[in-house]
Design an enzyme around this catalytic site. Structure first.
Site, PDB file in Angstrom:
ATOM      1  N   HIS A 190       0.833  -1.206   0.000  1.00 49.76           N
ATOM      2  CA  HIS A 190       0.000   0.000   0.000  1.00 49.76           C
ATOM      3  C   HIS A 190       0.871   1.262   0.000  1.00 49.76           C
ATOM      4  O   HIS A 190       2.061   1.205   0.350  1.00 49.76           O
ATOM      5  CB  HIS A 190      -0.875   0.046   1.256  1.00 49.76           C
ATOM      6  CG  HIS A 190      -1.959  -0.969   1.303  1.00 49.76           C
ATOM      7  ND1 HIS A 190      -2.205  -1.733   2.424  1.00 49.76           N
ATOM      8  CD2 HIS A 190      -2.888  -1.344   0.383  1.00 49.76           C
ATOM      9  CE1 HIS A 190      -3.229  -2.545   2.196  1.00 49.76           C
ATOM     10  NE2 HIS A 190      -3.663  -2.322   0.968  1.00 49.76           N
ATOM     11  N   CYS A 241      -3.020   0.309  10.104  1.00 53.56           N
ATOM     12  CA  CYS A 241      -3.906  -0.726   9.541  1.00 53.56           C
ATOM     13  C   CYS A 241      -5.006  -1.159  10.504  1.00 53.56           C
ATOM     14  O   CYS A 241      -6.077  -1.604  10.075  1.00 53.56           O
ATOM     15  CB  CYS A 241      -3.107  -1.966   9.152  1.00 53.56           C
ATOM     16  SG  CYS A 241      -1.807  -1.690   7.940  1.00 53.56           S
TER      17      CYS A 241
END
Length: 335
Positions: free
Chosen positions: A223, A324
């Site tokens: 990401h 996250c």
């Protein structure tokens, strides 16, 4: 070190409230222009983030509620990962996660909504990927990994309980992981990765119309936030690898604003959580010194921040980082 981001030569500022969605431009950042001297760490405060569209960044880090989720035991064997590596010590992972939640709830006094683990969803602890929340609007994403699509159900219910304006990403051509979304307080950068595509970025831009949205190719990481995050108002924490620095250069080119940067030796350590808590001020959750000692030394230079080291050794084995495992929300209206 702290440096500056350059605005691309020839780019006119976007008027406040006017949305744009930009792709990659194949020109180098203009280095011939004037650059200012880096500000001292003591000078990095919310006052440095005035101006710009959609609130100017002054609300960055304000938070009243957090959504987290328990770790399923299936994470150890079945969570997705970029490449094979050491096995997750589940007992240790649980202890680390419980400490993470305790810091948010007890040390910082946030209202924490804890969703139960779901053994059929090994990656469900990574709640950031299934929702992007900005002000009173929540975009329920369409995760890039098909095995994660059902994770959105519990998140949607949790955000509905907070009376947020819910927007669902239903276009089957779109994918978006929240880990690819960097909100600076004044604009969005969206990583185009194996998990997030252009259509997903377009839907995010349509959802948050008051903010500029620019796309950044992500090649060698899961990401965008695998190597960057906001470490304070106007301050981007960035890793040192070539991939991280290339992405940073793209963000420099795409933005109408000049940010400060905090470069750390380790990409994973560049993923940190900045909060602005009434009565506590600037708070930064960052990776523990025993994990990334050299990066921890860089964070220690942020003298105006309350620094809270957090160990994240086990979930990092399945590509999980600090941001996250939580969705941060600032409720300004009554529930």
């Amino acid at each position: 070190m702290v440096g500056c981001l350059f605005r691309q030569s020839g780019v006119s500022p976007t008027p406040r409230g006017q949305r744009r969605a930009r792709g990659l431009v194949a020109v180098q950042c203009a280095r011939g222009g004037a650059c200012y001297s880096p500000p001292s760490m003591a000078g990095l405060s919310s006052s440095s983030s005035g101006g710009g569209g959609g609130g100017g960044g002054s609300s960055l880090g304000l938070c009243s509620h957090v959504v987290v989720r328990g770790l399923p035991e299936s994470l150890s064997q079945h969570a997705l990962r970029i490449e094979k590596g050491p096995e997750v010590d589940f007992a240790r992972a649980e202890r680390e996660h419980q400490l993470y939640v305790a810091v948010l709830k007890n040390k910082l006094g946030l209202q924490v909504l804890e969703l139960p683990a779901d053994e059929s969803l090994p990656d469900c602890v990574f709640v950031e990927d299934v929702a992007v929340v900005c002000e009173e609007t929540a975009l329920i994403t369409r995760p890039g990994a098909p095995s994660r699509r059902k994770e959105v159900d519990a998140m949607k219910k949790a955000l509905e309980s907070l009376n947020l304006n819910i927007v669902e990403m239903t276009d089957e051509n779109a994918t978006l992981d929240g880990g690819d979304v960097l909100f600076t307080g004044r604009e969005f950068f969206v990583g185009l990765s194996k998990r997030t595509n252009q259509r997903g970025a377009e839907i995010l831009a349509d959802t948050f119309k008051d903010y500029a949205v620019s796309t950044v190719p992500v090649y060698d990481s899961l990401h965008l936030k695998s190597f960057c995050s906001m470490a304070g108002p106007n301050l981007i924490a960035i890793g040192s690898t070539e991939a991280a620095q290339k992405a940073l250069k793209t963000m420099q080119q795409m933005s109408d604003h000049r940010y400060d940067k905090l470069t750390v030796p380790d990409d994973a350590a560049a993923n940190c959580i900045y909060l602005n808590i009434p009565g506590k001020g600037h708070v930064l959750l960052h990776r523990a010194p025993e994990e990334y000692p050299e990066s921890a030394k860089v964070f220690e230079k942020l003298k105006d921040h309350m620094l809270i080291p957090i160990a994240n050794t086990e979930v990092e084995k399945v590509d999980g980082l600090l941001t996250c495992c939580s969705v941060l929300i600032n409720k300004t209206s009554e529930l």
